[in-house]
Design an enzyme around this catalytic site. Structure first.
Site, PDB file in Angstrom:
ATOM      1  CG  HIS A 107      43.003  38.196  45.784  1.00  0.00           C
ATOM      2  ND1 HIS A 107      43.972  37.271  46.432  1.00  0.00           N
ATOM      3  CD2 HIS A 107      42.666  39.388  46.129  1.00  0.00           C
ATOM      4  CE1 HIS A 107      44.639  38.335  46.829  1.00  0.00           C
ATOM      5  NE2 HIS A 107      44.610  39.577  45.746  1.00  0.00           N
ATOM      6  CB  SER A 108      44.937  37.421  42.383  1.00  0.00           C
ATOM      7  OG  SER A 108      46.105  37.769  41.907  1.00  0.00           O
ATOM      8  CG  PHE A 109      45.296  31.837  39.720  1.00  0.00           C
ATOM      9  CD1 PHE A 109      45.709  31.525  38.499  1.00  0.00           C
ATOM     10  CD2 PHE A 109      44.430  30.425  40.849  1.00  0.00           C
ATOM     11  CE1 PHE A 109      45.849  31.026  38.273  1.00  0.00           C
ATOM     12  CE2 PHE A 109      44.900  29.553  40.004  1.00  0.00           C
ATOM     13  CZ  PHE A 109      45.280  29.522  38.822  1.00  0.00           C
ATOM     14  CB  SER A 133      40.695  39.290  38.836  1.00  0.00           C
ATOM     15  OG  SER A 133      40.595  38.578  40.317  1.00  0.00           O
TER      16      SER A 133
END
Length: 177
Positions: A107-109, A133
């Site tokens: 998720h994301s980073f 992401s």
């Protein structure tokens, strides 16, 4: 595990690393295909508490807390939080779990770091699933750098750590001698 444990949570893990420990949470079937879940920058493994119970339970999901996040130890003072350092953490965690192949849910980073890991160690990653992401765009010369220099640097660092004697605590008197 406390009363507020996430539904379906089967265990909480604490894995030793040179600067302390990495914590993780596990759901699903121990015999199922492994999936490593990587959280965003301002999150921790708890960000998967509501999602994983909705996913098929015939997989083995492990959500780790990156160093300095959640219940994992912070890095030593002066050690920067670089993406490559987090890639090394993933390598440590999957080695401790004895996983040769697994999928990544980032998720994301966590997706950025998972994408970098999958470029450096492509033979280990079955699937890369990215949630919120950005796309991982690499120039051809950067791909070569990831697959050679960064991979060798991570593997060398882990070999050096494995060959060292465990550090011991010395008294002030012993230090002065």
């Amino acid at each position: 595990m406390g009363e507020n444990a996430a539904p379906g949570l089967i265990s909480e893990l604490k894995l030793a690393v040179p600067w302390g420990h990495i914590t993780a949470k596990a759901w699903g079937s121990l015999q199922g295909p492994p999936v490593l879940c990587l959280h965003g920058w301002l999150d921790n493994a708890n960000s998967f508490d509501r999602l994983i119970p909705l996913l098929p339970q015939d997989f083995y999901y492990v959500a780790m807390d990156f160093g300095g996040h959640g219940l994992s130890s912070h890095y030593s003072p002066g050690v920067p939080y670089y993406q490559q350092t987090f890639v090394s953490e993933i390598r440590r965690v999957v080695a401790a779990l004895k996983w040769n192949q697994f999928s990544i849910l980032g998720h994301s980073f966590g997706g950025i770091v998972g994408g970098m890991f999958s470029c450096i160690f492509p033979e280990m990653v079955n699937k890369l699933i990215l949630l919120d992401s950005p796309l991982l765009l690499l120039e051809s010369n950067e791909v070569e750098n990831l697959l050679t220099y960064k991979r060798r640097a991570i593997e060398h660092m882990l070999q050096v750590e494995a060959s060292q004697e465990p550090s011991s605590v010395l008294s002030l008197k012993q230090l002065l001698q």
